[in-house]
Design an enzyme around this catalytic site. Structure first.
Site, PDB file in Angstrom:
ATOM      1  N   GLY A  40       0.821  -1.212   0.000  1.00 50.07           N
ATOM      2  CA  GLY A  40       0.000   0.000   0.000  1.00 50.07           C
ATOM      3  C   GLY A  40       0.849   1.254   0.000  1.00 50.07           C
ATOM      4  O   GLY A  40       0.344   2.351  -0.228  1.00 50.07           O
ATOM      5  N   THR A  42       4.056   4.131   1.227  1.00 54.08           N
ATOM      6  CA  THR A  42       4.472   5.013   2.317  1.00 54.08           C
ATOM      7  C   THR A  42       3.282   5.695   2.982  1.00 54.08           C
ATOM      8  O   THR A  42       3.174   5.735   4.207  1.00 54.08           O
ATOM      9  CB  THR A  42       5.435   6.080   1.744  1.00 54.08           C
ATOM     10  OG1 THR A  42       6.538   5.403   1.144  1.00 54.08           O
ATOM     11  CG2 THR A  42       5.932   7.031   2.805  1.00 54.08           C
ATOM     12  N   HIS A 430     -24.985  25.710   6.456  1.00 57.63           N
ATOM     13  CA  HIS A 430     -24.608  26.490   7.632  1.00 57.63           C
ATOM     14  C   HIS A 430     -24.815  25.654   8.902  1.00 57.63           C
ATOM     15  O   HIS A 430     -25.797  24.925   8.977  1.00 57.63           O
ATOM     16  CB  HIS A 430     -25.498  27.739   7.706  1.00 57.63           C
ATOM     17  CG  HIS A 430     -25.361  28.494   8.993  1.00 57.63           C
ATOM     18  ND1 HIS A 430     -24.310  29.346   9.236  1.00 57.63           N
ATOM     19  CD2 HIS A 430     -26.136  28.510  10.113  1.00 57.63           C
ATOM     20  CE1 HIS A 430     -24.441  29.863  10.441  1.00 57.63           C
ATOM     21  NE2 HIS A 430     -25.542  29.376  10.999  1.00 57.63           N
TER      22      HIS A 430
HETATM   23  C1  LIG Z   1       5.649  11.824   7.562  1.00 59.40           C
HETATM   24  C2  LIG Z   1       5.071  12.098   6.203  1.00 59.40           C
HETATM   25  C3  LIG Z   1       3.830  12.662   6.077  1.00 59.40           C
HETATM   26  C4  LIG Z   1       3.283  12.896   4.816  1.00 59.40           C
HETATM   27  N1  LIG Z   1       2.042  13.440   4.735  1.00 59.40           N
HETATM   28  C5  LIG Z   1       1.480  13.620   3.539  1.00 59.40           C
HETATM   29  C6  LIG Z   1       0.152  14.100   3.427  1.00 59.40           C
HETATM   30  O1  LIG Z   1      -0.501  14.395   4.433  1.00 59.40           O
HETATM   31  N2  LIG Z   1      -0.395  14.221   2.203  1.00 59.40           N
HETATM   32  C7  LIG Z   1       0.299  13.891   1.071  1.00 59.40           C
HETATM   33  O2  LIG Z   1      -0.263  13.993  -0.031  1.00 59.40           O
HETATM   34  N3  LIG Z   1       1.575  13.448   1.127  1.00 59.40           N
HETATM   35  C8  LIG Z   1       2.175  13.291   2.331  1.00 59.40           C
HETATM   36  N4  LIG Z   1       3.443  12.787   2.405  1.00 59.40           N
HETATM   37  C9  LIG Z   1       4.137  12.448   1.144  1.00 59.40           C
HETATM   38  C10 LIG Z   1       3.642  11.084   0.605  1.00 59.40           C
HETATM   39  O3  LIG Z   1       3.705  10.118   1.625  1.00 59.40           O
HETATM   40  C11 LIG Z   1       4.481  10.646  -0.582  1.00 59.40           C
HETATM   41  O4  LIG Z   1       4.531  11.686  -1.546  1.00 59.40           O
HETATM   42  C12 LIG Z   1       3.867   9.399  -1.230  1.00 59.40           C
HETATM   43  O5  LIG Z   1       3.649   8.394  -0.291  1.00 59.40           O
HETATM   44  C13 LIG Z   1       4.797   8.888  -2.336  1.00 59.40           C
HETATM   45  O6  LIG Z   1       4.212   7.762  -2.917  1.00 59.40           O
HETATM   46  P1  LIG Z   1       4.880   6.993  -4.114  1.00 59.40           P
HETATM   47  O7  LIG Z   1       3.776   6.533  -4.977  1.00 59.40           O
HETATM   48  O8  LIG Z   1       5.938   7.799  -4.747  1.00 59.40           O
HETATM   49  O9  LIG Z   1       5.620   5.732  -3.460  1.00 59.40           O
HETATM   50  P2  LIG Z   1       5.612   5.080  -2.017  1.00 59.40           P
HETATM   51  O10 LIG Z   1       4.259   5.053  -1.418  1.00 59.40           O
HETATM   52  O11 LIG Z   1       6.711   5.669  -1.240  1.00 59.40           O
HETATM   53  O12 LIG Z   1       5.959   3.557  -2.352  1.00 59.40           O
HETATM   54  C14 LIG Z   1       7.214   3.118  -2.731  1.00 59.40           C
HETATM   55  C15 LIG Z   1       7.351   1.653  -2.372  1.00 59.40           C
HETATM   56  O13 LIG Z   1       8.448   1.083  -3.064  1.00 59.40           O
HETATM   57  C16 LIG Z   1       9.076   0.121  -2.240  1.00 59.40           C
HETATM   58  N5  LIG Z   1      10.441  -0.088  -2.773  1.00 59.40           N
HETATM   59  C17 LIG Z   1      11.461   0.809  -2.771  1.00 59.40           C
HETATM   60  N6  LIG Z   1      12.533   0.291  -3.391  1.00 59.40           N
HETATM   61  C18 LIG Z   1      12.200  -0.959  -3.801  1.00 59.40           C
HETATM   62  C19 LIG Z   1      12.892  -1.980  -4.516  1.00 59.40           C
HETATM   63  N7  LIG Z   1      14.138  -1.828  -4.928  1.00 59.40           N
HETATM   64  N8  LIG Z   1      12.243  -3.153  -4.754  1.00 59.40           N
HETATM   65  C20 LIG Z   1      10.950  -3.331  -4.345  1.00 59.40           C
HETATM   66  N9  LIG Z   1      10.254  -2.382  -3.684  1.00 59.40           N
HETATM   67  C21 LIG Z   1      10.859  -1.214  -3.424  1.00 59.40           C
HETATM   68  C22 LIG Z   1       8.998   0.745  -0.856  1.00 59.40           C
HETATM   69  O14 LIG Z   1       9.110  -0.223   0.179  1.00 59.40           O
HETATM   70  C23 LIG Z   1       7.621   1.417  -0.885  1.00 59.40           C
HETATM   71  O15 LIG Z   1       6.597   0.605  -0.342  1.00 59.40           O
HETATM   72  C24 LIG Z   1       4.029  12.555   3.645  1.00 59.40           C
HETATM   73  C25 LIG Z   1       5.297  11.981   3.770  1.00 59.40           C
HETATM   74  C26 LIG Z   1       5.819  11.743   5.024  1.00 59.40           C
HETATM   75  C27 LIG Z   1       7.180  11.101   5.130  1.00 59.40           C
END
Ligand SMILES: Cc1cc2nc3c(=O)[nH]c(=O)nc-3n(C[C@H](O)[C@H](O)[C@H](O)COP(=O)(O)OP(=O)(O)OC[C@H]3O[C@@H](n4cnc5c(N)ncnc54)[C@H](O)[C@@H]3O)c2cc1C
Ligand SMILES: NC(=O)c1ccc[n+]([C@@H]2O[C@H](COP(=O)([O-])OP(=O)(O)OC[C@H]3O[C@@H](n4cnc5c(N)ncnc54)[C@H](O)[C@@H]3O)[C@@H](O)[C@H]2O)c1
Length: 442
Positions: A40, A42, A430
């Site tokens: 799912g 990050t 409201h």
């Molecule tokens: C504390 C925090 C709070 C945040 N709050 C918000 C918010 O409120 N609203 C918002 O819009 N954004 C928020 N963000 C930003 C948001 O979480 C990210 O922009 C978003 O999750 C990025 O998603 P993604 O699709 O790029 O990949 P991700 O969801 O990061 O998924 C990448 C996946 O790839 C996997 N992976 C990595 N390398 C490999 C490999 N070599 N082989 C196999 N698997 C691998 C990882 O384990 C991970 O599960 C927040 C970030 C943080 C850190």
């Protein structure tokens, strides 16, 4: 060597959505995720969802320990749901393994007990980003220094938390911990926090955060950290003098960088740009044929909804009319979940003037909105920047209760160029925070 039609590396927002779409079209797809606790991605496991759930618990007066349990139950439930949403599709497979490139066509996929080589017609990289930890003496070695992901896993509440960095992660954790009753000190290497926001709002929110008990150590440079018996001593330079601060823990919130280290891109023709992010064109194609990069890993704005929009672009290429690109991405909001939240879209007044507009500015104190009084926090300000030539929005910042909801309506009006007189004359329910718009544009 096994061959798939489609391989997605990383179970992030874009990747999981694309996997489900491909499977719904009857296409074969393999999703490779290295960590079963991250099914799912990050956002649902260690970022947006758990942080906002903890903030909500803090605001409801739930104790830290109980809030962590509620958060863990929620993320566990979402992880399971997300896994099945992909894995239960007939033509989709989820593999728990690390993926790395051997060349532009071949992946080496390893788990604890085995490894195999795979090829695919199309490869989609969605590996996200990870915390950037600056090279400061003692930071790597300390037992009391955490990234946001590590701090979210702590079952004991940190009583005095220092935070390095005043971006959204730093300030959201500062606000959350203060609401749980911890002492919070934020070290910022800038003369003020919330730079880039409308200055009135930045000033007001900064004062409100301080009134809520958060200490800002501005223009401070962290020099070194040393563990004490049960905490950590920070040495920082401010006004040419070195000061010390002893706290129970330090959160490093100094930005996030593309998660590419394990992918071995040097074996491919995939180029990397600023801060190591994968270079993509406006259709999110990398410099290698039939390989795309979506989400944080391509160096775009780091938001879950931007990752989802990356999926829209790729989906539109695969199954649509191929017109959707980064070049025509509409304006989107940004929210920092403080108390109250700050939400913004489009240009600030200064940015509009710098771009040659002669904007009209409309403002309203949040205290004028009845619902703000109902909710018991009437702090804040609405500020709209309007182009007088056609009466449409150039930008808006809302620092008020439920700003994160109201900004979505404003974003629609801005993108659709709806005159602000329409927002002014709408009949809103409201008492709601949205009805502020009747008065902002009066
Ligand atoms: C504390 C925090 C709070 C945040 N709050 C918000 C918010 O409120 N609203 C918002 O819009 N954004 C928020 N963000 C930003 C948001 O979480 C990210 O922009 C978003 O999750 C990025 O998603 P993604 O699709 O790029 O990949 P991700 O969801 O990061 O998924 C990448 C996946 O790839 C996997 N992976 C990595 N390398 C490999 C490999 N070599 N082989 C196999 N698997 C691998 C990882 O384990 C991970 O599960 C927040 C970030 C943080 C850190
Ligand atoms: N509500 C949301 O949508 C939300 C919440 C959290 C995170 N995020 C996403 O995650 C990204 C990462 O957040 P972030 O806050 O870690 O990064 P950021 O890059 O937005 O902010 C990092 C801050 O740390 C400061 N900094 C950098 N090095 C420093 C040093 N050595 N000493 C002191 N300060 C230093 C920078 O000046 C900056 O203010 C955000 O840009 C955002 O896209 C979004």
């Amino acid at each position: 060597m096994k061959h798939f039609d489609n391989i997605i590396i990383g179970f992030g927002k874009a990747g999981k959505t694309l996997a489900a779409t491909l499977a719904q079209h009857g296409k074969e797809v393999l999703v490779i995720e290295k960590d079963a606790q991250m099914y799912g991605g990050t956002c649902i496991n260690v970022a947006c969802i758990p942080t906002k759930n903890l903030i909500t618990s803090a605001q409801r007066g739930v104790s830290y320990g109980q809030a962590i349990q509620i958060k863990n139950q929620l993320t566990g439930k979402l992880r399971d749901k997300n896994y099945h949403k992909v894995a239960d599709q007939e033509t989709a497979t989820v593999l728990n393994a690390d993926a790395e490139f051997l060349d532009d066509q071949t992946l080496l996929v390893k788990d604890d007990s085995s490894e195999q080589q795979l090829t695919a017609d199309r490869i989609f990289i969605n590996t996200g980003s990870k915390a950037f930890v600056p090279a400061i003496e003692g930071l790597q070695e300390s037992r009391h220094v955490y990234t946001s992901q590590e701090l979210l896993a702590q079952t004991e509440q940190v009583q005095h938390l220092a935070i390095l960095g005043g971006g959204p992660i730093g300030l959201e954790f500062a606000s959350m911990y203060a609401q749980f009753g911890s002492e919070v000190s934020v070290l910022v290497n800038q003369p003020q926090v919330l730079r880039g926001f409308e200055p009135e709002v930045a000033q007001m929110a900064s004062e409100d955060l301080q009134a809520d008990g958060i200490e800002f150590l501005l223009e401070s440079e962290l020099v070194s950290v040393h563990d004490t018996e049960d905490g950590v001593e920070l040495s920082y330079r401010q006004n040419h003098e070195v000061h010390t601060l002893t706290v129970d823990a330090l959160l490093v919130a100094t930005g996030r960088q593309a998660n590419v280290a394990d992918l071995h891109l040097e074996r491919t023709s995939i180029e990397r740009g600023k801060h190591g992010a994968i270079v993509v064109n406006e259709k999110l194609e990398t410099t290698a044929p039939n390989i795309w990069a979506l989400g944080d890993v391509n160096g775009g704005p780091q938001f879950t909804y931007v990752s989802l929009d990356d999926w829209r672009i790729v989906n539109n290429q695969l199954f649509g009319d191929q017109t959707r690109t980064l070049a025509n991405r509409p304006a989107f909001p940004r929210v920092t979940f403080l108390k109250p939240a700050i939400a913004t879209v489009g240009l600030t007044e200064a940015e509009a003037v710098a771009q040659g507009y002669q904007p009209i500015v409309k403002k309203l104190a949040a205290a004028a909105v009845p619902k703000a009084q109902v909710l018991g926090d009437a702090r804040g300000l609405y500020k709209a920047v309007v182009d007088p030539r056609n009466n449409t929005l150039l930008g808006m910042t809302i620092y008020a209760e439920e700003a994160y909801e109201t900004i979505n309506l404003i974003t629609l009006a801005l993108n659709q160029k709806i005159p602000v007189t329409e927002l002014r004359d709408q009949i809103y329910s409201h008492p709601t925070m949205t009805e502020a718009l009747n008065d902002v544009f009066a």
